[in-house]
Design a protein around this motif. Structure first.
Motif, PDB file in Angstrom:
ATOM      1  N   ASP A   1      23.310  43.759  31.222  1.00 15.95           N
ATOM      2  CA  ASP A   1      24.482  42.904  31.414  1.00 15.95           C
ATOM      3  C   ASP A   1      25.498  43.116  30.300  1.00 15.95           C
ATOM      4  N   THR A   2      25.018  43.228  29.077  1.00 16.00           N
ATOM      5  CA  THR A   2      25.947  43.407  27.958  1.00 16.00           C
ATOM      6  C   THR A   2      26.674  44.737  28.058  1.00 16.00           C
ATOM      7  N   ARG A   3      26.025  45.742  28.654  1.00 11.07           N
ATOM      8  CA  ARG A   3      26.694  47.036  28.833  1.00 11.07           C
ATOM      9  C   ARG A   3      27.847  46.905  29.834  1.00 11.07           C
ATOM     10  N   GLY A   4      27.710  46.021  30.810  1.00  9.57           N
ATOM     11  CA  GLY A   4      28.806  45.792  31.743  1.00  9.57           C
ATOM     12  C   GLY A   4      29.963  45.041  31.109  1.00  9.57           C
ATOM     13  N   GLU A   5      29.632  44.076  30.244  1.00  8.10           N
ATOM     14  CA  GLU A   5      30.679  43.301  29.573  1.00  8.10           C
ATOM     15  C   GLU A   5      31.532  44.174  28.654  1.00  8.10           C
ATOM     16  N   GLU A   6      30.982  45.284  28.204  1.00  4.36           N
ATOM     17  CA  GLU A   6      31.749  46.206  27.372  1.00  4.36           C
ATOM     18  C   GLU A   6      33.001  46.709  28.082  1.00  4.36           C
ATOM     19  N   ILE A   7      32.932  46.746  29.401  1.00  4.11           N
ATOM     20  CA  ILE A   7      34.066  47.203  30.202  1.00  4.11           C
ATOM     21  C   ILE A   7      34.884  46.023  30.710  1.00  4.11           C
ATOM     22  N   LEU A   8      34.214  44.998  31.213  1.00  6.42           N
ATOM     23  CA  LEU A   8      34.902  43.878  31.865  1.00  6.42           C
ATOM     24  C   LEU A   8      35.811  43.114  30.917  1.00  6.42           C
ATOM     25  N   LEU A   9      35.311  42.722  29.763  1.00  2.00           N
ATOM     26  CA  LEU A   9      36.079  41.831  28.900  1.00  2.00           C
ATOM     27  C   LEU A   9      37.332  42.502  28.320  1.00  2.00           C
ATOM     28  N   PRO A  10      37.270  43.749  27.838  1.00  2.34           N
ATOM     29  CA  PRO A  10      38.518  44.397  27.404  1.00  2.34           C
ATOM     30  C   PRO A  10      39.521  44.551  28.535  1.00  2.34           C
ATOM     31  N   PHE A  11      39.033  44.807  29.754  1.00  2.00           N
ATOM     32  CA  PHE A  11      39.939  44.892  30.899  1.00  2.00           C
ATOM     33  C   PHE A  11      40.663  43.570  31.120  1.00  2.00           C
ATOM     34  N   CYS A  12      39.922  42.456  31.022  1.00  2.00           N
ATOM     35  CA  CYS A  12      40.545  41.141  31.204  1.00  2.00           C
ATOM     36  C   CYS A  12      41.561  40.853  30.111  1.00  2.00           C
ATOM     37  N   GLU A  13      41.263  41.258  28.893  1.00  2.00           N
ATOM     38  CA  GLU A  13      42.223  41.084  27.799  1.00  2.00           C
ATOM     39  C   GLU A  13      43.536  41.791  28.136  1.00  2.00           C
ATOM     40  N   GLU A  14      43.435  43.014  28.629  1.00  2.00           N
ATOM     41  CA  GLU A  14      44.634  43.783  28.956  1.00  2.00           C
ATOM     42  C   GLU A  14      45.381  43.163  30.134  1.00  2.00           C
ATOM     43  N   TRP A  15      44.640  42.757  31.171  1.00  2.00           N
ATOM     44  CA  TRP A  15      45.268  42.166  32.351  1.00  2.00           C
ATOM     45  C   TRP A  15      45.964  40.854  31.990  1.00  2.00           C
ATOM     46  N   GLY A  16      45.336  40.072  31.099  1.00  2.00           N
ATOM     47  CA  GLY A  16      45.902  38.790  30.708  1.00  2.00           C
ATOM     48  C   GLY A  16      47.245  38.916  30.022  1.00  2.00           C
ATOM     49  N   ARG A  17      47.545  40.061  29.426  1.00  4.91           N
ATOM     50  CA  ARG A  17      48.856  40.270  28.810  1.00  4.91           C
ATOM     51  C   ARG A  17      49.951  40.362  29.857  1.00  4.91           C
ATOM     52  N   GLU A  18      49.566  40.733  31.083  1.00  7.90           N
ATOM     53  CA  GLU A  18      50.532  40.829  32.180  1.00  7.90           C
ATOM     54  C   GLU A  18      50.613  39.523  32.964  1.00  7.90           C
ATOM     55  N   THR A  19      49.455  38.955  33.275  1.00 10.23           N
ATOM     56  CA  THR A  19      49.390  37.764  34.119  1.00 10.23           C
ATOM     57  C   THR A  19      48.333  36.820  33.567  1.00 10.23           C
ATOM     58  N   PRO A  20      48.672  35.588  33.217  1.00 10.86           N
ATOM     59  CA  PRO A  20      47.666  34.656  32.693  1.00 10.86           C
ATOM     60  C   PRO A  20      46.695  34.209  33.788  1.00 10.86           C
ATOM     61  N   PHE A  21      45.420  34.185  33.460  1.00 13.73           N
ATOM     62  CA  PHE A  21      44.418  33.767  34.441  1.00 13.73           C
ATOM     63  C   PHE A  21      43.198  33.223  33.734  1.00 13.73           C
ATOM     64  N   ILE A  22      42.311  32.611  34.521  1.00 17.08           N
ATOM     65  CA  ILE A  22      41.033  32.091  34.033  1.00 17.08           C
ATOM     66  C   ILE A  22      39.927  32.947  34.615  1.00 17.08           C
ATOM     67  N   LEU A  23      39.025  33.427  33.759  1.00 22.17           N
ATOM     68  CA  LEU A  23      37.850  34.156  34.205  1.00 22.17           C
ATOM     69  C   LEU A  23      36.651  33.214  34.215  1.00 22.17           C
ATOM     70  N   VAL A  24      35.972  33.132  35.342  1.00 22.16           N
ATOM     71  CA  VAL A  24      34.707  32.403  35.462  1.00 22.16           C
ATOM     72  C   VAL A  24      33.638  33.449  35.715  1.00 22.16           C
ATOM     73  N   ALA A  25      32.659  33.541  34.812  1.00 23.80           N
ATOM     74  CA  ALA A  25      31.690  34.629  34.940  1.00 23.80           C
ATOM     75  C   ALA A  25      30.387  34.306  34.239  1.00 23.80           C
ATOM     76  N   GLU A  26      29.319  34.849  34.789  1.00 27.41           N
ATOM     77  CA  GLU A  26      28.017  34.830  34.137  1.00 27.41           C
ATOM     78  C   GLU A  26      28.122  35.577  32.817  1.00 27.41           C
TER      79      GLU A  26
END
Length: 314
Positions: A33-58
């Motif tokens: 799971d932590t290996r997946g978060e290595e990709i997901l969380l930086p992607f969300c950081e980048e996306w959030g600079r364009e459009t504010p949103f809330i992430l709900v995730a395990e």
């Protein structure tokens, strides 16, 4: 993320990927799971600079995190995600897991699964896989999919098509009963249902087949592609009946079924334990009960008896 995890499965020892690292967001977190978060969380950081949103995730410490905003009210939408649905079979390189994502308008605390307007699920394949599927849907726009060659990148589109059979007899149909503690209760209820609907099995004639795919997204995939005809995850009801608590552990959560929009757009009927649409809140703790039928024929065959039996058991 799919390609990153595929590389991890190929190069990292099974015992390392299967190591439990934490208990967060309603479930056990493993090294994979932590290996997946290595990709997901930086992607969300980048996306959030364009459009504010809330992430709900395990896996998130509080089960949710804001990106690009300092208050929930500023968020334009809610993204509910299970980065790896089916960690257990994938970390042992047994069977594909799925990256599940659903997008809903930001209705605050009132937001629930019925509000999801866009969903996508991406197959996270085993090390030996050559192809991986991706499926998506927008509300009212039908279900779409393609299968991608992991070496050449060639894509073949296909339309998800659930089974058109009018009976579960001779096909795959089952209750989810993955973990010790509720298997007996669930198996007894399952047997009563099948015996009442189909009667005792004849010589050499199997009534239904069982397939315990430890992934809600995977179960929905099997339904929308014609492999399964019926699936019910009633673990919270079993926990309530046996232990007088609807424990949020060892059961499905809203992020596990955040792509059920795709299944419904494909023609699968998905309900809660009372036969109503899914309206669970978009959080990581709510104990999910869900039932899915490949088509209306299967629903008519099973639902009246199933709901009556559930009423008796509660």
């Amino acid at each position: 993320m799919r390609d990153h995890l595929h590389h991890q499965i190929k190069t990292i020892a099974i015992d390392e990927l299967a190591r439990a690292t934490a208990l967060q967001g309603g479930d056990t977190i493993y090294e994979l799971d932590t290996r997946g978060e290595e990709i997901l969380l930086p992607f969300c950081e980048e996306w959030g600079r364009e459009t504010p949103f809330i992430l709900v995730a395990e896996g998130l410490p509080e089960g949710r995190e804001r990106y690009g905003c300092s208050s929930d009210e500023e968020a334009q939408f809610i993204l509910i995600c299970d980065p790896i649905d089916g960690t257990r079979p994938l970390m042992y390189d047994k069977r594909s897991a799925w990256l599940l994502t659903g997008v809903a308008p930001n209705f605050g605390d009132a937001a629930n699964l019925s509000h999801i307007e866009l969903a996508m699920q991406t197959e996270l394949p085993t090390s030996k896989a050559l192809y991986a599927d991706t499926l998506w849907a927008s509300r009212g726009g039908g279900a779409h999919a393609f299968s991608e060659n992991l070496i050449t990148g060639e894509k073949r589109t296909f339309t998800p098509r659930p089974s058109q059979s009018t009976t579960i007899e001779g096909g795959f149909g089952m209750f989810a009963k993955f973990f010790i503690g509720s298997k007996g209760w669930l198996a007894e209820l399952e047997e009563r249902l099948i015996l009442e609907v189909l009667g005792p099995p004849g010589d050499g004639q199997p009534q239904t087949f069982d397939d315990q795919y430890i992934s809600s997204g995977g179960q929905l995939y099997e339904l929308m592609t014609g492999r399964d005809r019926f699936n019910a995850d009633l673990r919270p009801l079993a926990h309530q009946a046996m232990f007088h608590t609807q424990s949020s552990r060892l059961c499905s959560h809203p992020y596990d079924v955040c792509t059920e929009l795709i299944a419904r757009e494909a023609g699968v009927i998905v309900t809660d334990g009372n036969g109503a649409p899914l309206t669970a809140p978009l959080d990581v703790h709510y104990p999910m009960t869900w039932i899915a039928y490949a088509n209306t024929h299967i629903q008519r065959q099973l639902e009246p008896t199933l709901l009556r039996l559930l009423a008796e058991y509660q």
